[in-house]
Design an enzyme around this catalytic site. Structure first.
Site, PDB file in Angstrom:
ATOM      1  N   CYS A 119     -21.079   4.052   2.947  1.00  0.00           N
ATOM      2  CA  CYS A 119     -22.387   3.591   3.445  1.00  0.00           C
ATOM      3  C   CYS A 119     -23.463   3.783   2.370  1.00  0.00           C
ATOM      4  O   CYS A 119     -23.394   4.741   1.586  1.00  0.00           O
ATOM      5  CB  CYS A 119     -22.787   4.381   4.687  1.00  0.00           C
ATOM      6  SG  CYS A 119     -21.819   3.961   6.142  1.00  0.00           S
TER       7      CYS A 119
ATOM      8  N   ASP B 128     -12.397   6.907  -6.530  1.00  0.00           N
ATOM      9  CA  ASP B 128     -12.427   8.297  -6.987  1.00  0.00           C
ATOM     10  C   ASP B 128     -11.035   8.922  -6.999  1.00  0.00           C
ATOM     11  O   ASP B 128     -10.850  10.000  -7.563  1.00  0.00           O
ATOM     12  CB  ASP B 128     -13.364   9.125  -6.094  1.00  0.00           C
ATOM     13  CG  ASP B 128     -14.805   8.642  -6.207  1.00  0.00           C
ATOM     14  OD1 ASP B 128     -15.247   8.379  -7.340  1.00  0.00           O
ATOM     15  OD2 ASP B 128     -15.472   8.501  -5.165  1.00  0.00           O
TER      16      ASP B 128
ATOM     17  N   HIS C  17     -14.123  -3.026   4.019  1.00  0.00           N
ATOM     18  CA  HIS C  17     -13.905  -2.940   2.573  1.00  0.00           C
ATOM     19  C   HIS C  17     -12.500  -3.380   2.214  1.00  0.00           C
ATOM     20  O   HIS C  17     -11.637  -3.508   3.080  1.00  0.00           O
ATOM     21  CB  HIS C  17     -14.109  -1.494   2.089  1.00  0.00           C
ATOM     22  CG  HIS C  17     -13.019  -0.567   2.535  1.00  0.00           C
ATOM     23  ND1 HIS C  17     -12.965  -0.046   3.812  1.00  0.00           N
ATOM     24  CD2 HIS C  17     -11.924  -0.081   1.890  1.00  0.00           C
ATOM     25  CE1 HIS C  17     -11.895   0.723   3.929  1.00  0.00           C
ATOM     26  NE2 HIS C  17     -11.231   0.714   2.773  1.00  0.00           N
TER      27      HIS C  17
ATOM     28  N   MET D 125       9.710  -1.833  10.993  1.00  0.00           N
ATOM     29  CA  MET D 125      10.670  -2.237   9.956  1.00  0.00           C
ATOM     30  C   MET D 125      11.542  -1.013   9.730  1.00  0.00           C
ATOM     31  O   MET D 125      11.180  -0.126   8.946  1.00  0.00           O
ATOM     32  CB  MET D 125       9.938  -2.620   8.667  1.00  0.00           C
ATOM     33  CG  MET D 125       9.213  -3.923   8.750  1.00  0.00           C
ATOM     34  SD  MET D 125      10.350  -5.320   8.739  1.00  0.00           S
ATOM     35  CE  MET D 125       9.155  -6.639   8.696  1.00  0.00           C
TER      36      MET D 125
ATOM     37  N   GLU E 148      16.490  -3.546   9.142  1.00  0.00           N
ATOM     38  CA  GLU E 148      15.611  -4.071   8.088  1.00  0.00           C
ATOM     39  C   GLU E 148      15.699  -3.231   6.811  1.00  0.00           C
ATOM     40  O   GLU E 148      15.716  -3.769   5.711  1.00  0.00           O
ATOM     41  CB  GLU E 148      14.146  -4.094   8.551  1.00  0.00           C
ATOM     42  CG  GLU E 148      13.800  -5.239   9.465  1.00  0.00           C
ATOM     43  CD  GLU E 148      14.047  -4.913  10.924  1.00  0.00           C
ATOM     44  OE1 GLU E 148      14.666  -3.860  11.211  1.00  0.00           O
ATOM     45  OE2 GLU E 148      13.634  -5.710  11.781  1.00  0.00           O
TER      46      GLU E 148
HETATM   47  P1  H2U Z   1      -8.669   2.717   2.399  1.00  0.00           P
HETATM   48  O1  H2U Z   1      -9.390   2.992   3.648  1.00  0.00           O
HETATM   49  O2  H2U Z   1      -8.110   1.324   2.352  1.00  0.00           O
HETATM   50  O3  H2U Z   1      -7.674   3.767   2.080  1.00  0.00           O
HETATM   51  O4  H2U Z   1      -9.767   2.718   1.237  1.00  0.00           O
HETATM   52  C1  H2U Z   1     -10.752   3.684   1.078  1.00  0.00           C
HETATM   53  C2  H2U Z   1     -10.705   4.037  -0.376  1.00  0.00           C
HETATM   54  O5  H2U Z   1     -11.941   4.627  -0.748  1.00  0.00           O
HETATM   55  C3  H2U Z   1      -9.609   5.056  -0.669  1.00  0.00           C
HETATM   56  O6  H2U Z   1      -8.723   4.469  -1.597  1.00  0.00           O
HETATM   57  C4  H2U Z   1     -11.698   5.631  -1.684  1.00  0.00           C
HETATM   58  C5  H2U Z   1     -10.366   6.234  -1.270  1.00  0.00           C
HETATM   59  O7  H2U Z   1      -9.687   6.765  -2.378  1.00  0.00           O
HETATM   60  N1  H2U Z   1     -12.792   6.587  -1.657  1.00  0.00           N
HETATM   61  C6  H2U Z   1     -13.439   6.927  -2.841  1.00  0.00           C
HETATM   62  O8  H2U Z   1     -13.080   6.412  -3.894  1.00  0.00           O
HETATM   63  N2  H2U Z   1     -14.459   7.821  -2.815  1.00  0.00           N
HETATM   64  C7  H2U Z   1     -14.903   8.453  -1.690  1.00  0.00           C
HETATM   65  O9  H2U Z   1     -15.817   9.249  -1.746  1.00  0.00           O
HETATM   66  C8  H2U Z   1     -14.255   8.155  -0.404  1.00  0.00           C
HETATM   67  C9  H2U Z   1     -13.160   7.154  -0.389  1.00  0.00           C
END
Ligand code: H2U
Length: 347
Positions: free
Chosen positions: A55, A78, A166, A316, A320
């Protein structure tokens, strides 16, 4: 014996993109279900959550504060699976213990500053903004990397860890397995027939009109003849297109409209935020960026796990994992069920 009917009788279908077969068992589709039945979860996300790092104005794990963005926003993950730099593995001549270099980068792309919106509630213009960002990421990372994989995991069932709308972008110095298999099979078909496989395929599907879910002036969404997941779909261009970066502004606008429709249809099917992994495949980039690759057709893929309801998924598992993919519901029936759904999401 009765005459073969693909809606009733077991058979194998060929997937020319993977050079593999899938077992279709339509006679099992009516069997009674006494398996998993968990209570549906209520999915209500606040527009802004001060603890959610995706956010605007909230600090991420890196200590960087997510800016007050107004459209899409992209940052380096990150916790990346691929890093741009690192020590190189030693070369081994042992055929059983091979290692190769892996380099890359992983990014997170927020679709919108609000957490409580999605493609179906955004304006088409806002979805075009998302598509433009997808194209921009492909162009930027494609200058350096052989493969740029855009993908979205939607919903907790698909391992999505954050409710904010996202997707992710993973760019790599190597062709991942799925890309490599597809590239080889598309090339083999092109060398034999002199035409792109997926262009031949989409036009034959339009003529047959058995698995089409929706179409517009530029795009077709269909359940592939060889689909593995019950409601798997593919987004195909009507005209040859090798990469996301080749799309014109009108094609991006028509793509935005058709994506809004397929998501609405998915959500309406079981009255939920339909979970899936989705993503885009196009001709390889990086050192191959300038190469004409007429065997490739840029396309999208939706892989949703649900089978019978908002909570009953296809697993799966046994056969499978140990033998080959199998489905009960025919791709034709799945396409019909999706086609029947309204193009606007239930509210
Ligand atoms: P997913 O919900 O598809 O896992 O994606 C969220 C991604 O956001 C996840 O890969 C990254 C997580 O590593 N993330 C950051 O890079 N920094 C943050 O502070 C929180 C989440």
């Amino acid at each position: 014996m009765a005459k073969f009917n693909p809606n009733e009788h077991q058979h194998l279908r060929y997937n020319p993109l993977r050079d593999e077969w899938i077992l279709v068992s339509p006679h099992r589709a009516l069997r009674p279900w006494s398996g998993q039945t968990e209570t549906p979860q209520v999915e209500k996300t606040p527009r802004f959550d001060p603890r959610n790092p995706l956010c605007p104005g909230v600090e991420r794990a890196s200590g960087i504060v997510t800016p007050h963005y107004e459209s899409t926003y992209v940052f380096t993950n990150d916790f990346p699976a691929l890093l741009e730099e690192g020590p190189e593995p030693e070369v081994s001549d042992d055929p059983l213990f091979q290692t190769r270099s892996a380099r890359g980068t992983c990014r997170v792309m927020c679709y919108h500053p609000y957490s409580d919106v999605y493609l179906t509630s955004l304006s088409t213009k806002e979805v075009v903004d998302i598509i433009n960002e997808w194209v921009k990421q492909t162009a930027e990372l494609g200058k350096k990397y052989l493969w740029v994989q855009l993908f979205e995991n939607r919903g907790q069932l698909m391992g999505c860890s954050n409710p904010h709308p996202h997707c992710q972008v993973w760019a790599s110095s190597f062709l991942p397995n799925e890309a490599k298999i597809k590239d080889e099979n598309l090339l083999r078909y092109f060398e034999k027939h002199g035409r792109p496989l997926l262009q031949d395929y989409v036009h034959k599907e339009l003529a047959k009109n058995e698995r089409i879910v929706t179409e517009n002036e530029d795009w077709v969404i269909l359940v592939p003849y060889w689909a593995v997941w019950p409601f798997e779909t593919m987004v195909l261009p009507k005209k040859p297109l090798q990469r996301f970066t080749d799309t014109s502004a009108p094609q991006r606008e028509s793509l935005a409209r058709i994506l809004q429709i397929i998501v609405a249809k998915y959500d309406n099917l079981f009255k939920c935020n339909f979970p899936y992994s989705m993503g885009w495949h196009g001709a390889p980039t990086g050192p191959k960026l300038e190469e004409d690759m007429p065997h490739w057709t840029f396309h999208g893929i939706y892989l949703p796990p649900l089978l019978r309801s908002a909570t009953v998924r296809k697993f799966m598992v046994g056969y499978e994992l140990l033998a080959q993919a199998q489905r009960d519901l025919t791709p034709e029936k799945a396409a019909e069920m999706l086609r029947e759904q309204c193009n606007q999401r239930f509210s």
